[in-house]
Design a protein around this motif. Structure first.
Motif, PDB file in Angstrom:
ATOM      1  N   LEU A   8       0.839  -1.196   0.000  1.00  0.00           N
ATOM      2  CA  LEU A   8       0.000   0.000   0.000  1.00  0.00           C
ATOM      3  C   LEU A   8       0.877   1.250   0.000  1.00  0.00           C
ATOM      4  O   LEU A   8       0.616   2.190  -0.762  1.00  0.00           O
ATOM      5  CB  LEU A   8      -0.942  -0.002   1.207  1.00  0.00           C
ATOM      6  N   HIS A   9       1.920   1.260   0.802  1.00  0.00           N
ATOM      7  CA  HIS A   9       2.847   2.400   0.825  1.00  0.00           C
ATOM      8  C   HIS A   9       3.470   2.588  -0.556  1.00  0.00           C
ATOM      9  O   HIS A   9       3.566   3.713  -1.060  1.00  0.00           O
ATOM     10  CB  HIS A   9       3.931   2.175   1.889  1.00  0.00           C
ATOM     11  N   ARG A  10       3.878   1.508  -1.176  1.00  0.00           N
ATOM     12  CA  ARG A  10       4.508   1.581  -2.498  1.00  0.00           C
ATOM     13  C   ARG A  10       3.504   2.080  -3.539  1.00  0.00           C
ATOM     14  O   ARG A  10       3.835   2.909  -4.384  1.00  0.00           O
ATOM     15  CB  ARG A  10       5.060   0.212  -2.881  1.00  0.00           C
ATOM     16  N   LYS A  12       0.930   4.003  -3.015  1.00  0.00           N
ATOM     17  CA  LYS A  12       0.728   5.434  -2.762  1.00  0.00           C
ATOM     18  C   LYS A  12       1.870   6.242  -3.371  1.00  0.00           C
ATOM     19  O   LYS A  12       1.637   7.288  -3.987  1.00  0.00           O
ATOM     20  CB  LYS A  12       0.655   5.721  -1.252  1.00  0.00           C
ATOM     21  N   SER A  13       3.091   5.782  -3.194  1.00  0.00           N
ATOM     22  CA  SER A  13       4.257   6.462  -3.757  1.00  0.00           C
ATOM     23  C   SER A  13       4.190   6.466  -5.280  1.00  0.00           C
ATOM     24  O   SER A  13       4.466   7.489  -5.921  1.00  0.00           O
ATOM     25  CB  SER A  13       5.557   5.782  -3.318  1.00  0.00           C
ATOM     26  N   ASP A  15       1.502   6.226  -7.182  1.00  0.00           N
ATOM     27  CA  ASP A  15       0.412   7.119  -7.595  1.00  0.00           C
ATOM     28  C   ASP A  15       0.874   8.577  -7.560  1.00  0.00           C
ATOM     29  O   ASP A  15       0.649   9.324  -8.504  1.00  0.00           O
ATOM     30  CB  ASP A  15      -0.798   6.911  -6.684  1.00  0.00           C
ATOM     31  N   ARG A  16       1.546   8.977  -6.491  1.00  0.00           N
ATOM     32  CA  ARG A  16       2.020  10.365  -6.363  1.00  0.00           C
ATOM     33  C   ARG A  16       3.002  10.703  -7.482  1.00  0.00           C
ATOM     34  O   ARG A  16       2.867  11.739  -8.145  1.00  0.00           O
ATOM     35  CB  ARG A  16       2.671  10.586  -4.997  1.00  0.00           C
ATOM     36  N   ARG A  19       1.193  10.927 -10.819  1.00  0.00           N
ATOM     37  CA  ARG A  19       0.394  12.155 -10.927  1.00  0.00           C
ATOM     38  C   ARG A  19       1.253  13.378 -11.244  1.00  0.00           C
ATOM     39  O   ARG A  19       0.838  14.247 -11.996  1.00  0.00           O
ATOM     40  CB  ARG A  19      -0.415  12.404  -9.648  1.00  0.00           C
ATOM     41  N   PHE A  71      -5.456   7.600  -7.139  1.00  0.00           N
ATOM     42  CA  PHE A  71      -6.035   6.678  -6.167  1.00  0.00           C
ATOM     43  C   PHE A  71      -6.288   7.384  -4.844  1.00  0.00           C
ATOM     44  O   PHE A  71      -5.563   8.296  -4.460  1.00  0.00           O
ATOM     45  CB  PHE A  71      -5.096   5.493  -5.932  1.00  0.00           C
ATOM     46  N   ASN A  72      -7.319   6.930  -4.129  1.00  0.00           N
ATOM     47  CA  ASN A  72      -7.614   7.416  -2.792  1.00  0.00           C
ATOM     48  C   ASN A  72      -7.607   6.182  -1.895  1.00  0.00           C
ATOM     49  O   ASN A  72      -8.527   5.375  -1.945  1.00  0.00           O
ATOM     50  CB  ASN A  72      -8.969   8.116  -2.760  1.00  0.00           C
ATOM     51  N   PHE A  73      -6.549   6.056  -1.080  1.00  0.00           N
ATOM     52  CA  PHE A  73      -6.371   4.867  -0.256  1.00  0.00           C
ATOM     53  C   PHE A  73      -6.755   5.091   1.207  1.00  0.00           C
ATOM     54  O   PHE A  73      -6.196   4.504   2.092  1.00  0.00           O
ATOM     55  CB  PHE A  73      -4.905   4.420  -0.298  1.00  0.00           C
ATOM     56  N   SER A  74      -7.713   5.980   1.458  1.00  0.00           N
ATOM     57  CA  SER A  74      -8.056   6.236   2.842  1.00  0.00           C
ATOM     58  C   SER A  74      -9.509   5.831   3.119  1.00  0.00           C
ATOM     59  O   SER A  74     -10.336   5.763   2.218  1.00  0.00           O
ATOM     60  CB  SER A  74      -7.879   7.725   3.169  1.00  0.00           C
TER      61      SER A  74
END
Length: 79
Positions: A8-10, A12-13, A15-16, A19, A71-74
């Motif tokens: 999940l951390h990867r 998120k990274s 995706d950022r 973007r 992505f929205n992972f929250s």
């Protein structure tokens, strides 16, 4: 592909960086994420399976999304 905390951390990274069009080449992107190129391609395929319109821009030498989004992972409370 079991989702683990570091996955999940990867994601998120990734995706950022996608973007902001700051991934660099596949080799550089994999190095930034501390994974092999093969693993990078597996993550990208997974993101595409989830609907991400990812493409590689040869001029920018970066992965990007074909349209605005991410992505929205929250967790979000429903009304």
């Amino acid at each position: 592909f079991p989702m683990l905390r570091y996955d999940l951390h990867r994601l998120k990274s990734m995706d950022r960086l996608i973007r902001i069009k700051g991934t660099g080449t596949p080799q550089y992107f994999a190095k930034k994420l501390a994974v092999s190129e093969r693993t990078l391609y597996e993550y990208l395929a997974y993101m595409k399976d989830l609907g991400a319109p990812i493409e590689y821009d040869k001029c920018r030498q970066s992965y990007c999304y074909k349209m605005q989004g991410g992505f929205n992972f929250s967790f979000q409370e429903l009304p």
